[in-house]
Design a protein around this motif. Structure first.
Motif, short mmCIF file in Angstrom:
data_model
loop_
_atom_site.label_atom_id
_atom_site.label_comp_id
_atom_site.label_asym_id
_atom_site.label_seq_id
_atom_site.Cartn_x
_atom_site.Cartn_y
_atom_site.Cartn_z
N GLY A 117 36.12 51.77 50.21
CA GLY A 117 35.69 50.91 51.50
C GLY A 117 34.33 50.55 51.67
N VAL A 118 33.37 50.68 50.72
CA VAL A 118 32.29 50.03 50.74
C VAL A 118 32.18 48.59 50.71
CG1 VAL A 118 29.84 50.22 50.05
CG2 VAL A 118 31.25 52.32 49.98
N PRO A 119 31.62 47.95 51.63
CA PRO A 119 31.40 46.48 51.20
C PRO A 119 30.48 46.11 50.05
CG PRO A 119 31.40 46.93 53.56
CD PRO A 119 31.39 48.22 52.95
N LEU A 120 30.91 44.97 49.45
CA LEU A 120 30.07 44.65 48.23
C LEU A 120 30.25 43.29 47.76
CD1 LEU A 120 32.19 44.71 45.58
CD2 LEU A 120 31.81 47.01 46.04
N THR A 121 29.49 42.76 46.91
CA THR A 121 29.71 41.46 46.24
C THR A 121 29.27 41.40 44.83
OG1 THR A 121 27.33 40.86 46.22
CG2 THR A 121 28.37 40.43 48.25
N ILE A 122 29.94 40.43 44.16
CA ILE A 122 30.09 40.54 42.73
C ILE A 122 29.55 38.76 42.27
CG2 ILE A 122 31.53 40.36 40.52
CD1 ILE A 122 33.14 42.09 42.13
N LYS A 123 28.61 39.02 41.28
CA LYS A 123 27.90 37.68 40.92
C LYS A 123 28.86 36.67 40.34
CE LYS A 123 24.23 35.92 37.85
NZ LYS A 123 23.21 36.31 37.02
N GLU A 124 28.74 35.57 40.90
CA GLU A 124 30.11 34.47 40.24
C GLU A 124 30.22 34.23 38.73
OE1 GLU A 124 30.02 31.59 38.83
OE2 GLU A 124 28.83 30.06 39.91
N ASN A 125 29.49 34.68 38.10
CA ASN A 125 29.81 34.60 36.49
C ASN A 125 30.45 35.78 35.97
OD1 ASN A 125 27.57 36.42 36.87
ND2 ASN A 125 26.62 35.75 34.75
N VAL A 126 30.67 36.91 36.95
CA VAL A 126 31.42 38.07 36.64
C VAL A 126 32.91 37.73 37.15
CG1 VAL A 126 32.04 40.41 36.86
CG2 VAL A 126 29.55 39.68 36.91
N ALA A 127 33.83 37.48 36.16
CA ALA A 127 35.19 36.82 36.47
C ALA A 127 35.94 37.86 37.37
CB ALA A 127 35.96 36.70 35.24
N THR A 128 36.71 37.28 38.50
CA THR A 128 37.55 37.97 39.14
C THR A 128 39.10 37.28 39.11
OG1 THR A 128 36.99 36.66 41.10
CG2 THR A 128 36.00 39.04 40.75
N GLN A 129 40.01 38.15 38.83
CA GLN A 129 41.34 37.48 38.48
C GLN A 129 41.66 36.34 39.71
OE1 GLN A 129 44.75 40.05 38.53
NE2 GLN A 129 45.64 39.16 37.05
N GLY A 130 42.14 35.06 39.02
CA GLY A 130 42.60 34.09 39.85
C GLY A 130 41.53 33.06 40.65
N ASP A 131 40.23 33.56 40.36
CA ASP A 131 39.23 32.56 41.17
C ASP A 131 38.40 31.77 39.82
OD1 ASP A 131 39.53 33.98 43.50
OD2 ASP A 131 38.23 35.36 42.92
N ALA A 132 38.27 30.75 40.33
CA ALA A 132 37.20 30.01 39.22
C ALA A 132 35.90 30.52 39.04
CB ALA A 132 37.10 28.58 39.68
N THR A 133 35.40 30.18 37.82
CA THR A 133 34.14 30.79 37.59
C THR A 133 33.20 29.80 37.01
OG1 THR A 133 35.06 32.69 36.67
CG2 THR A 133 32.89 32.47 36.05
N PRO A 134 32.62 28.95 38.06
CA PRO A 134 31.90 27.91 37.75
C PRO A 134 30.37 27.96 37.13
CG PRO A 134 31.52 28.52 40.23
CD PRO A 134 32.45 29.36 39.58
N LEU A 135 29.79 29.15 36.82
CA LEU A 135 28.75 29.57 36.11
C LEU A 135 27.51 28.61 36.84
CD1 LEU A 135 29.96 29.39 32.37
CD2 LEU A 135 29.76 31.36 34.21
N GLY A 136 27.57 28.39 38.17
CA GLY A 136 26.60 27.75 38.82
C GLY A 136 26.35 26.28 38.42
#
Length: 479
Positions: free
Chosen positions: A80-99
């Motif tokens: 239940g804790v809100p959080l964020t993940i840096k975009e180079n850490v892959a999340t299933q189904g999401d693109a990873t543009p590496l900035g």
């Protein structure tokens, strides 16, 4: 009796306070997520820290967490804790543009290990966070993402490459954030944004793909929140060939007070050996922190520099060649989409001979040997995190020179190569209100010790400036 946590807005509460509140049913994950999303909405157009910000999905996760808490069945310590993940850490189904605008936006087939651990523990993923092209800059400049800014001063950089993560932590986009670090990319933005981070021992937090010196780690406002997050992130994963075996580490055993410092042998490193000179205000803040260690009973001794120009230049040349090789595989139109600073930096490696690349690569091991030897006499080492305070947001690096792009990482990168844990915690403020970070490095595998020492300093340093707030409409400008 009113619980003290309810006197502050829900979006201001630490992760430890949120979990305790959920357990007491003072508030729910849905209420907290809505409060954080409202705060993000007030901030985000100023900071541009997020990628894939999807409030509806976050609320869906929060409702599932709320149901688990009502049943008394939370999935883990951050449910239940809100959080964020840096975009180079892959999340299933999401693109990873590496900035970078040069990468094809292909959905990731699976969660990378840090993201998988978050989902298994019930964390509420608010969004991914921004980074510069290929993570090769210590700034929020990107050819793919909008320019990310520092919440303490919108005209300044948040640092990088965990740009959005550090900005989000300082701005209060939830209490937990995941970044990555191969030469300082957790600690440098933590220094420039005034937040806490731990770059753990190599392999402590598995990551995919693994790479020499590359680590994932927590970015938080408090040491306790980072320790809580380590319970979730520091679990073995076979996808990381350098993943450490499971260890029974009491991550939350932090409250030993300042007595934790008594008798410790502490090295004080004020000269990195190369790179930019240390700003006088940063030096003074680190020296003042060292005096607090001494007053608490630590034995503080000055250290001689051990990192050399040859080491820094060797790493630089090797990374240039790696990037040049990668860019040469891109079609011309894709290559042109890469940030010009990065292209110029990589192209400078075109004429390097095989012998030159070999000698450059050898500096990684030379750095490892020198760092371990220099730290052997000490339990912990104190130093500046960066020699300079936050610079202009539009600049890709403090020097703005692609031929001298790494002059600010000489205090941080040695501990990537030696695989030692190193934290950054705020230790002061410049005359114009910018944060100053103290780096605390420990012996390899002593991640808990680094957290305990950082917690002791957190108690010693006293009250800190109030966290920055979103600009009002009347003051909506950058300096």
């Amino acid at each position: 009796m009113t619980n003290p946590t309810t006197r502050r807005a829900l979006h201001e509460l630490d992760a430890t306070e949120l979990v305790a509140g959920y357990r007491r049913r003072d508030f729910s994950p849905v209420e907290v997520t809505r409060a954080v999303l409202g705060h993000v909405e007030r901030w985000e157009r100023h900071l541009q820290a997020l990628y894939l910000h999807r409030p509806d999905r976050a609320l869906e996760q929060a409702r599932a967490s709320e149901a688990r808490w009502l049943r008394g069945e939370p999935l883990g310590p951050i449910d239940g804790v809100p959080l964020t993940i840096k975009e180079n850490v892959a999340t299933q189904g999401d693109a990873t543009p590496l900035g970078t605008a040069a990468v094809d936006l292909v959905p990731a087939p699976a969660d990378a290990p840090p993201a998988a651990r978050v989902r298994e523990s019930g964390g509420v993923l608010l969004a991914k966070t921004t980074m510069p092209d290929y993570g090769m800059l210590s700034s929020g400049v990107s050819s793919f993402h909008p320019l990310t800014r520092n919440p303490w001063n919108l005209a300044r950089t948040p640092g990088g490459s965990s740009s959005g993560a550090a900005a989000a932590a300082a701005a209060g986009y939830g209490p937990l954030h995941i970044g990555t670090d191969i030469g300082g990319s957790l600690r440098l933005p933590a220094h420039w944004c005034g937040v806490f981070t731990l770059k753990p021992s190599l392999g402590r937090i598995p990551i995919d793909p693994p790479y020499t010196g590359r680590a994932a780690g927590p970015i938080t406002r408090t040491v306790a929140d980072a320790a809580l997050f380590m319970q979730v992130l520091a679990r073995p994963d076979p996808r990381d060939s350098m993943s450490l075996p499971a260890h029974d580490i009491a991550w939350t055993e932090l409250e030993r007070g300042t007595d934790r410092l008594r008798g410790l042998r502490v090295g004080l490193l004020l000269d990195a050996g190369c790179g930019l000179p240390v700003d006088p205000q940063i030096r003074a803040a680190v020296e003042a922190a060292a005096r607090l260690f001494e007053q608490a009973g630590a034995i503080v001794q000055p250290m001689q520099p051990f990192f050399t120009r040859e080491m820094l230049d060797g790493m630089d040349r090797f990374w240039r060649m790696r990037s040049y090789t990668d860019l040469c595989t891109l079609p011309p139109e894709r290559r042109e989409a890469v940030l010009p600073f990065i292209r110029s930096w990589a192209d400078s490696a075109a004429g390097l001979s095989g012998d030159a690349v070999f000698r450059a690569a050898s500096q990684f091991h030379a750095t490892r040997l020198a760092t371990v030897a220099a730290c052997r006499a000490f339990d912990y080492v104190l130093s500046p995190t960066s020699p300079v305070p936050a610079f202009a947001a539009e600049l890709p690096s403090p020097t703005n020179d692609p031929l001298r792009p790494l002059e600010h990482i000489a205090f941080t990168v040695p501990f990537n190569m030696s695989e030692q844990p190193a934290a950054t915690i705020r230790c002061g403020t410049t005359s114009d209100g910018l944060p100053i970070g103290l780096q605390i490095a420990g012996q390899r595998f002593d991640d808990l010790g680094v957290l305990q020492v950082a917690r002791a300093f957190e108690l010693l340093r006293g009250p800190q400036p109030a966290w920055p707030q979103p600009p009002s409409e009347a003051l909506d400008h950058v300096d």
